[in-house]
Design a protein around this motif. Structure first.
Motif, PDB file in Angstrom:
ATOM      1  N   LEU A 156       0.816  -1.208   0.000  1.00 50.00           N
ATOM      2  CA  LEU A 156       0.000   0.000   0.000  1.00 50.00           C
ATOM      3  C   LEU A 156       0.853   1.264   0.000  1.00 50.00           C
ATOM      4  CD1 LEU A 156      -2.805  -0.997   2.546  1.00 50.00           C
ATOM      5  CD2 LEU A 156      -3.020  -0.842   0.062  1.00 50.00           C
ATOM      6  N   VAL A 157       1.883   1.269   0.839  1.00 54.74           N
ATOM      7  CA  VAL A 157       2.713   2.464   0.977  1.00 54.74           C
ATOM      8  C   VAL A 157       3.669   2.618  -0.203  1.00 54.74           C
ATOM      9  CG1 VAL A 157       4.494   3.586   2.371  1.00 54.74           C
ATOM     10  CG2 VAL A 157       2.565   2.455   3.489  1.00 54.74           C
ATOM     11  N   ASN A 158       4.352   1.536  -0.572  1.00 52.36           N
ATOM     12  CA  ASN A 158       5.445   1.622  -1.544  1.00 52.36           C
ATOM     13  C   ASN A 158       5.014   1.492  -2.998  1.00 52.36           C
ATOM     14  OD1 ASN A 158       7.609   1.999   0.301  1.00 52.36           O
ATOM     15  ND2 ASN A 158       7.441  -0.152   0.876  1.00 52.36           N
ATOM     16  N   HIS A 159       3.818   0.953  -3.234  1.00 45.81           N
ATOM     17  CA  HIS A 159       3.429   0.705  -4.620  1.00 45.81           C
ATOM     18  C   HIS A 159       2.040   1.240  -4.963  1.00 45.81           C
ATOM     19  CE1 HIS A 159       7.067  -1.560  -5.095  1.00 45.81           C
ATOM     20  NE2 HIS A 159       6.749  -2.326  -4.069  1.00 45.81           N
ATOM     21  N   ALA A 160       0.987   0.748  -4.303  1.00 46.54           N
ATOM     22  CA  ALA A 160      -0.378   1.139  -4.682  1.00 46.54           C
ATOM     23  C   ALA A 160      -0.574   2.650  -4.631  1.00 46.54           C
ATOM     24  CB  ALA A 160      -1.390   0.444  -3.770  1.00 46.54           C
ATOM     25  N   SER A 161      -0.191   3.269  -3.519  1.00 48.60           N
ATOM     26  CA  SER A 161      -0.443   4.698  -3.341  1.00 48.60           C
ATOM     27  C   SER A 161       0.449   5.573  -4.204  1.00 48.60           C
ATOM     28  CB  SER A 161      -0.256   5.079  -1.866  1.00 48.60           C
ATOM     29  OG  SER A 161       1.087   4.845  -1.466  1.00 48.60           O
ATOM     30  N   ARG A 162       1.540   5.012  -4.739  1.00 47.23           N
ATOM     31  CA  ARG A 162       2.504   5.799  -5.507  1.00 47.23           C
ATOM     32  C   ARG A 162       2.416   5.584  -7.019  1.00 47.23           C
ATOM     33  NH1 ARG A 162       7.169   7.109  -1.905  1.00 47.23           N
ATOM     34  NH2 ARG A 162       6.620   6.313   0.163  1.00 47.23           N
ATOM     35  N   MET A 163       1.561   4.679  -7.443  1.00 43.52           N
ATOM     36  CA  MET A 163       1.557   4.273  -8.845  1.00 43.52           C
ATOM     37  C   MET A 163       1.311   5.446  -9.792  1.00 43.52           C
ATOM     38  SD  MET A 163       2.066   1.492 -10.604  1.00 43.52           S
ATOM     39  CE  MET A 163       1.656   0.149  -9.472  1.00 43.52           C
ATOM     40  N   ARG A 164       0.317   6.273  -9.484  1.00 48.64           N
ATOM     41  CA  ARG A 164      -0.011   7.401 -10.359  1.00 48.64           C
ATOM     42  C   ARG A 164       1.168   8.375 -10.430  1.00 48.64           C
ATOM     43  NH1 ARG A 164      -4.506  10.050 -12.373  1.00 48.64           N
ATOM     44  NH2 ARG A 164      -5.992   8.649 -11.341  1.00 48.64           N
TER      45      ARG A 164
ATOM     46  N   GLU B 265      -7.616   2.899  11.498  1.00 45.99           N
ATOM     47  CA  GLU B 265      -7.879   3.631  10.267  1.00 45.99           C
ATOM     48  C   GLU B 265      -7.009   4.877  10.120  1.00 45.99           C
ATOM     49  OE1 GLU B 265     -11.208   4.811  13.218  1.00 45.99           O
ATOM     50  OE2 GLU B 265     -10.066   3.029  12.681  1.00 45.99           O
ATOM     51  N   ALA B 266      -6.607   5.495  11.248  1.00 47.78           N
ATOM     52  CA  ALA B 266      -5.782   6.698  11.171  1.00 47.78           C
ATOM     53  C   ALA B 266      -4.425   6.399  10.542  1.00 47.78           C
ATOM     54  CB  ALA B 266      -5.601   7.300  12.561  1.00 47.78           C
ATOM     55  N   MET B 267      -3.892   5.220  10.808  1.00 48.72           N
ATOM     56  CA  MET B 267      -2.624   4.819  10.213  1.00 48.72           C
ATOM     57  C   MET B 267      -2.736   4.770   8.693  1.00 48.72           C
ATOM     58  SD  MET B 267      -0.719   1.148  10.716  1.00 48.72           S
ATOM     59  CE  MET B 267      -2.163   0.292  10.084  1.00 48.72           C
ATOM     60  N   LEU B 268      -3.823   4.235   8.187  1.00 51.07           N
ATOM     61  CA  LEU B 268      -4.025   4.142   6.744  1.00 51.07           C
ATOM     62  C   LEU B 268      -4.312   5.503   6.138  1.00 51.07           C
ATOM     63  CD1 LEU B 268      -6.236   0.943   6.861  1.00 51.07           C
ATOM     64  CD2 LEU B 268      -3.912   1.066   5.969  1.00 51.07           C
ATOM     65  N   ALA B 269      -5.057   6.344   6.870  1.00 51.35           N
ATOM     66  CA  ALA B 269      -5.385   7.670   6.359  1.00 51.35           C
ATOM     67  C   ALA B 269      -4.147   8.552   6.240  1.00 51.35           C
ATOM     68  CB  ALA B 269      -6.409   8.341   7.271  1.00 51.35           C
ATOM     69  N   HIS B 270      -3.078   8.189   6.905  1.00 54.61           N
ATOM     70  CA  HIS B 270      -1.838   8.978   6.855  1.00 54.61           C
ATOM     71  C   HIS B 270      -1.054   8.742   5.563  1.00 54.61           C
ATOM     72  CE1 HIS B 270       1.334  11.377   8.604  1.00 54.61           C
ATOM     73  NE2 HIS B 270       2.228  10.445   8.337  1.00 54.61           N
TER      74      HIS B 270
ATOM     75  N   LEU C  14      -3.831   7.330  -0.943  1.00 54.34           N
ATOM     76  CA  LEU C  14      -4.706   6.206  -0.588  1.00 54.34           C
ATOM     77  C   LEU C  14      -6.021   6.741  -0.047  1.00 54.34           C
ATOM     78  CD1 LEU C  14      -4.525   3.035  -0.372  1.00 54.34           C
ATOM     79  CD2 LEU C  14      -4.014   3.401   2.049  1.00 54.34           C
ATOM     80  N   ARG C  15      -7.124   6.223  -0.565  1.00 56.81           N
ATOM     81  CA  ARG C  15      -8.432   6.564  -0.012  1.00 56.81           C
ATOM     82  C   ARG C  15      -8.790   5.562   1.083  1.00 56.81           C
ATOM     83  NH1 ARG C  15      -9.662   9.061  -4.873  1.00 56.81           N
ATOM     84  NH2 ARG C  15     -10.935  10.940  -4.585  1.00 56.81           N
ATOM     85  N   VAL C  16      -9.466   6.054   2.122  1.00 55.75           N
ATOM     86  CA  VAL C  16      -9.949   5.198   3.205  1.00 55.75           C
ATOM     87  C   VAL C  16     -11.439   5.472   3.375  1.00 55.75           C
ATOM     88  CG1 VAL C  16      -9.706   4.529   5.619  1.00 55.75           C
ATOM     89  CG2 VAL C  16      -7.694   5.284   4.336  1.00 55.75           C
ATOM     90  N   VAL C  17     -12.249   4.429   3.225  1.00 62.64           N
ATOM     91  CA  VAL C  17     -13.708   4.570   3.207  1.00 62.64           C
ATOM     92  C   VAL C  17     -14.312   3.600   4.213  1.00 62.64           C
ATOM     93  CG1 VAL C  17     -15.778   4.373   1.763  1.00 62.64           C
ATOM     94  CG2 VAL C  17     -13.652   5.247   0.775  1.00 62.64           C
TER      95      VAL C  17
END
Length: 326
Positions: A94-102, A134-139, A143-146
């Motif tokens: 999530l941190v190193n790839h998914a959130s940075r792809m764009r 959830e706060a850890m992911l929202a940071h 990345l969207r957190v829903v």
């Protein structure tokens, strides 16, 4: 419209997304033959086949990595993590790839993946099965957190998450899976992401919450109403990026902001909302921003978890105290 539980609404949304778009695939531990640990994917393998509903090994890092790879190659994967406490191995992807792809590809590639996970306590499960981080992911930038709070919002928000071109972590309140039913029409209409929903209009205090904690928040609003205190209840729904405009508009009307969340207090997402209100809505405040939260402990198991989660009594007490400020 038929009435259904939250978990049934999720299943309906997954089936609708898969029927509408052949690029949508579902994967995770026991999601195929067994229909998932909470049966959110029951019947999907039979309807869409084992090539689109994939049972994986017990390896969360593998699930998240497969989602990233599939998304980069034109699919829209929906991965299931059995409990939020098992999501930590996914942070690498999530941190190193998914959130940075764009950003990494300067917009050439996006990462249209959804990672679903049950969230929170209330089912007397053992350790690692009741997390609220959830706060850890929202940071994580990018990345969207829903988090839905009802069958209706579960259907609409999951469809929106699957259709979003960027990665979404979709957290599902475990104790709401079968707690109540709501009317859900399978019309394929998504609800807007990044938008908070005002569930109840009020004039005296703004009460902000998300997920399962909205149940106690709404009950507290009922109790305060009997005392002549009219609370406005706001469902945050999307935590990242969250709807600051709706929050600030409500606080400007009521002059008071009470935030309720199940997660531990320190570093919880309520602190982010409190900071926003302090920075942009200070002149509206008639009382200090207040939080009613979980405690800074590992959530206790079995019956003790009820003492950890925000109760109606704690929320009512906080709201009553805030309204004593003139």
């Amino acid at each position: 419209m038929p009435e259904m539980t939250l978990v049934e609404a999720l299943n309906l949304a997954l089936a609708r997304a898969m029927a509408d778009d052949p690029s949508v695939v579902v994967l995770g531990e026991d999601v195929g033959l067994n229909g998932g640990v909470f049966r959110a994917t029951v019947g999907l393998e039979k309807r869409f086949g084992s090539e689109r509903v994939l049972d994986t090994p017990l390896a969360e890092l593998l699930i998240s990595g497969l989602c990233v790879g599939m998304a980069a190659q034109g699919l829209k994967p929906v991965g299931e993590i059995q409990f939020m406490g098992f999501i930590y191995p996914c942070l690498d992807q999530l941190v190193n790839h998914a959130s940075r792809m764009r950003n990494r590809t300067q917009g050439r590639l996006t990462c249209p993946m959804v990672l679903r996970a049950p969230h929170g306590a209330g089912i007397r499960a053992p350790e690692h099965h009741s997390e609220s981080t959830e706060a850890m992911l929202a940071h994580i930038p990018g990345l969207r957190v829903v988090m839905p709070s009802s069958p209706e919002s579960a259907y609409g928000l999951l469809l929106a998450a699957i259709r979003d071109p960027d990665p979404v972590v979709f957290l599902e309140p475990t104790r709401l899976y079968r707690a109540a039913k709501g009317e859900v029409e399978d019309n394929g209409e998504a609800l807007p992401l990044d938008h908070a929903f005002v569930l109840r209009e009020g004039r005296d205090i703004t009460m902000i919450s998300w997920g399962a904690a909205l149940k106690e928040t709404a009950a507290a609003a009922d109790a305060l109403s009997a005392e002549g205190i009219l609370a406005e209840v706001v469902d945050l729904a999307t935590l990242k990026p969250y709807d600051e405009e709706t929050i600030l508009s409500s606080v400007a009307k009521t002059g008071r902001c009470l935030i309720v969340h199940e997660a531990a207090r320190t570093g919880g997402f309520g602190a982010e909302i409190a900071a926003t209100v302090a920075e942009h809505g200070l002149s509206s405040l008639l009382a200090p921003v207040t939080r009613v939260t979980g405690y800074d402990t590992i959530i206790p198991m079995a019956r003790l978890e009820q003492h950890y989660m925000p109760s109606v009594e704690r929320i009512v007490t906080a709201g009553r105290k805030m309204c004593q400020f003139s």
